[in-house]
Design a protein around this motif. Sequence first.
Motif, PDB file in Angstrom:
ATOM      1  N   GLN A 176       0.841  -1.195   0.000  1.00 52.66           N
ATOM      2  CA  GLN A 176       0.000   0.000   0.000  1.00 52.66           C
ATOM      3  C   GLN A 176       0.887   1.259   0.000  1.00 52.66           C
ATOM      4  N   ALA A 177       1.962   1.217   0.755  1.00 54.99           N
ATOM      5  CA  ALA A 177       2.866   2.378   0.825  1.00 54.99           C
ATOM      6  C   ALA A 177       3.468   2.665  -0.552  1.00 54.99           C
ATOM      7  N   GLN A 178       3.781   1.610  -1.287  1.00 52.95           N
ATOM      8  CA  GLN A 178       4.344   1.822  -2.631  1.00 52.95           C
ATOM      9  C   GLN A 178       3.302   2.417  -3.571  1.00 52.95           C
ATOM     10  N   ARG A 179       2.071   1.928  -3.476  1.00 54.06           N
ATOM     11  CA  ARG A 179       1.013   2.494  -4.326  1.00 54.06           C
ATOM     12  C   ARG A 179       0.802   3.973  -4.003  1.00 54.06           C
ATOM     13  N   GLU A 180       0.908   4.302  -2.730  1.00 53.17           N
ATOM     14  CA  GLU A 180       0.739   5.708  -2.348  1.00 53.17           C
ATOM     15  C   GLU A 180       1.886   6.575  -2.883  1.00 53.17           C
ATOM     16  N   MET A 181       3.072   6.005  -2.902  1.00 50.70           N
ATOM     17  CA  MET A 181       4.210   6.750  -3.472  1.00 50.70           C
ATOM     18  C   MET A 181       3.972   7.048  -4.947  1.00 50.70           C
ATOM     19  N   VAL A 182       3.434   6.061  -5.670  1.00 49.12           N
ATOM     20  CA  VAL A 182       3.173   6.259  -7.102  1.00 49.12           C
ATOM     21  C   VAL A 182       2.129   7.358  -7.289  1.00 49.12           C
ATOM     22  N   GLN A 183       1.035   7.274  -6.516  1.00 51.11           N
ATOM     23  CA  GLN A 183      -0.022   8.287  -6.673  1.00 51.11           C
ATOM     24  C   GLN A 183       0.502   9.683  -6.347  1.00 51.11           C
ATOM     25  N   ASP A 184       1.314   9.766  -5.298  1.00 48.29           N
ATOM     26  CA  ASP A 184       1.880  11.064  -4.910  1.00 48.29           C
ATOM     27  C   ASP A 184       2.756  11.635  -6.038  1.00 48.29           C
ATOM     28  N   ALA A 185       3.544  10.756  -6.652  1.00 45.81           N
ATOM     29  CA  ALA A 185       4.412  11.218  -7.747  1.00 45.81           C
ATOM     30  C   ALA A 185       3.567  11.668  -8.942  1.00 45.81           C
ATOM     31  N   VAL A 186       2.513  10.928  -9.246  1.00 44.86           N
ATOM     32  CA  VAL A 186       1.627  11.317 -10.356  1.00 44.86           C
ATOM     33  C   VAL A 186       0.989  12.681 -10.043  1.00 44.86           C
ATOM     34  N   ASP A 187       0.558  12.877  -8.812  1.00 44.24           N
ATOM     35  CA  ASP A 187      -0.068  14.150  -8.428  1.00 44.24           C
ATOM     36  C   ASP A 187       0.897  15.320  -8.649  1.00 44.24           C
ATOM     37  N   ARG A 188       2.166  15.098  -8.367  1.00 40.05           N
ATOM     38  CA  ARG A 188       3.139  16.192  -8.494  1.00 40.05           C
ATOM     39  C   ARG A 188       3.587  16.437  -9.934  1.00 40.05           C
ATOM     40  N   TRP A 189       3.626  15.392 -10.763  1.00 41.70           N
ATOM     41  CA  TRP A 189       4.198  15.547 -12.111  1.00 41.70           C
ATOM     42  C   TRP A 189       3.175  15.784 -13.213  1.00 41.70           C
ATOM     43  N   TRP A 190       1.886  15.540 -12.931  1.00 35.89           N
ATOM     44  CA  TRP A 190       0.897  15.638 -14.013  1.00 35.89           C
ATOM     45  C   TRP A 190       0.844  17.022 -14.653  1.00 35.89           C
ATOM     46  N   TRP A 191       0.613  18.049 -13.815  1.00 35.84           N
ATOM     47  CA  TRP A 191       0.464  19.394 -14.401  1.00 35.84           C
ATOM     48  C   TRP A 191       1.757  19.903 -15.039  1.00 35.84           C
ATOM     49  N   PRO A 192       2.905  19.739 -14.368  1.00 35.03           N
ATOM     50  CA  PRO A 192       4.155  20.145 -15.042  1.00 35.03           C
ATOM     51  C   PRO A 192       4.358  19.420 -16.377  1.00 35.03           C
ATOM     52  N   SER A 193       3.897  18.163 -16.493  1.00 29.57           N
ATOM     53  CA  SER A 193       4.048  17.449 -17.775  1.00 29.57           C
ATOM     54  C   SER A 193       3.231  18.131 -18.872  1.00 29.57           C
ATOM     55  N   LEU A 194       2.028  18.577 -18.509  1.00 25.36           N
ATOM     56  CA  LEU A 194       1.199  19.279 -19.505  1.00 25.36           C
ATOM     57  C   LEU A 194       1.848  20.600 -19.939  1.00 25.36           C
ATOM     58  N   MET A 195       2.611  21.186 -19.029  1.00 25.86           N
ATOM     59  CA  MET A 195       3.265  22.472 -19.347  1.00 25.86           C
ATOM     60  C   MET A 195       4.461  22.299 -20.273  1.00 25.86           C
ATOM     61  N   MET A 196       4.957  21.066 -20.388  1.00 23.50           N
ATOM     62  CA  MET A 196       6.099  20.831 -21.293  1.00 23.50           C
ATOM     63  C   MET A 196       5.782  21.238 -22.733  1.00 23.50           C
ATOM     64  N   PHE A 197       4.491  21.194 -23.090  1.00 25.62           N
ATOM     65  CA  PHE A 197       4.110  21.503 -24.478  1.00 25.62           C
ATOM     66  C   PHE A 197       4.127  22.989 -24.777  1.00 25.62           C
ATOM     67  N   GLY A 198       4.426  23.788 -23.756  1.00 23.63           N
ATOM     68  CA  GLY A 198       4.523  25.230 -23.974  1.00 23.63           C
ATOM     69  C   GLY A 198       3.239  25.957 -23.651  1.00 23.63           C
ATOM     70  N   PRO A 199       3.255  27.287 -23.776  1.00 22.92           N
ATOM     71  CA  PRO A 199       2.068  28.090 -23.462  1.00 22.92           C
ATOM     72  C   PRO A 199       0.924  27.746 -24.405  1.00 22.92           C
ATOM     73  N   PRO A 200      -0.309  28.134 -24.030  1.00 26.65           N
ATOM     74  CA  PRO A 200      -1.436  27.890 -24.941  1.00 26.65           C
ATOM     75  C   PRO A 200      -1.208  28.619 -26.267  1.00 26.65           C
ATOM     76  N   ASP A 201      -1.817  28.104 -27.324  1.00 27.17           N
ATOM     77  CA  ASP A 201      -1.567  28.643 -28.672  1.00 27.17           C
ATOM     78  C   ASP A 201      -1.743  30.160 -28.748  1.00 27.17           C
ATOM     79  N   ALA A 202      -2.752  30.662 -28.062  1.00 29.57           N
ATOM     80  CA  ALA A 202      -3.041  32.093 -28.145  1.00 29.57           C
ATOM     81  C   ALA A 202      -1.898  32.922 -27.546  1.00 29.57           C
ATOM     82  N   ASP A 203      -1.053  32.255 -26.775  1.00 29.96           N
ATOM     83  CA  ASP A 203       0.003  32.955 -26.049  1.00 29.96           C
ATOM     84  C   ASP A 203       1.390  32.454 -26.458  1.00 29.96           C
ATOM     85  N   SER A 204       1.450  31.828 -27.646  1.00 27.21           N
ATOM     86  CA  SER A 204       2.711  31.234 -28.105  1.00 27.21           C
ATOM     87  C   SER A 204       3.267  32.038 -29.275  1.00 27.21           C
ATOM     88  N   PRO A 205       4.228  32.930 -29.010  1.00 25.75           N
ATOM     89  CA  PRO A 205       4.690  33.845 -30.060  1.00 25.75           C
ATOM     90  C   PRO A 205       5.363  33.152 -31.244  1.00 25.75           C
TER      91      PRO A 205
END
Length: 311
Positions: A176-205
């Motif tokens: 259970q502790a290992q599963r919680e570690m995975v979920q915690d890591a997913v919680d922290r990395w999800w949004w930064p991963s989406l940001m890798m693609f750069g700003p939204p198109d309307a804001d991408s010079p």
Amino acid sequence: ARAAAEEHFEATLAREQRIEPRDWMPDGYRRTLVRQIAQHAHSEIIGMQPEGAWITRAPSLRRKAVLLAKVQDEAGHGLYLYSAAETLGADRQDLTERLVDGRQKYSSIFNYPTLSFADVGVIGWLVDGAAICNQVPLCRSSYGPYARAMVRVCKEESFHQRQGYELLMTMMRGTQAQREMVQDAVDRWWWPSLMMFGPPDADSPNTAQSMAWRIKRHTNDELRQRFVDMTVPQAEKLGVTLPDPELRWNEERGHHDFGTPDWDELKRVISGGGPCNAERVERRRAAHEDGAWVREAAAAHAAKQAERSRR
Ligand code: FAQ
């Protein structure tokens, strides 16, 4: 002559053929490529640090060997990309100095800390997953040396992605502790991963011009959507929750709807204010300075060899 060269350049793009180092190209095209390729190379090299921190703490010999190989691959990608930048007249030493002086960027994603070994798995799954999504279309980028570099880089990154997913699958079958570690890591990395693609198109010079030059083949938002659609079923299979209450399948669009990343956070991280920016750049600077004697020795050796072959 200039008009003919320009026409040839445009015609080459229109035929979906590649621009090669000796071809004429507009200054802006060259500048954009040097910028993007250098940032990409810097990302690979700086990107060695977050996972590299776990090499000495990997839980088994097998995991250590796998991680060591992956981080070495990243170094290889960086060197490969610096070589591509050199075909455009850039100087590698100069690019490195621009990186450590903060004059050139690298991906925002590598400015977050790796707090547990699950982060190694999540970087493979999400960060390499996002990198592949972004880079597979770059295999069709209009600049030959960059496009060809991407073919090999993507093959290795697909392997990295599976490596991460397999690691997470193993942890999810653990305690259970290992599963919680995975979920915690997913919680922290999800949004930064989406940001890798750069700003939204309307804001991408840069997007419009880069698309016209066929350097980029899709917009930032198109690729972000593709990544979300690709990742949701993988998360289900893995048994983790992606931390976005707005995430749901939209039958009409044939895509997942999802929430809005914190764009202020992306701006902050890009401009040096992320949790690990200072540490990452400082580490890179120290490695560069500590390696000066190696470069000097290699240059002295090459000079000696050249001298010998002249005699
Ligand atoms: N982080 O107008 P746009 C990897 C900058 S994968 C930092 O949309 P563009 C593999 C952007 O440069 C990561 N800066 O720009 C790996 C521009 O600044 P500038 C590397 C960002 O170029 C996995 C400004 O914001 N991959 O390393 C970011 O058309 C695991 C305005 O943005 C690549 O570099 C960001 N997230 O589109 C390694 C892929 N987003 O230069 C180790 C190639 C935007 O005008 C472990 N690059 N900026 O001052 C690209 O596809 C594009 O450059 C984008 C940005 C999509 C990143």
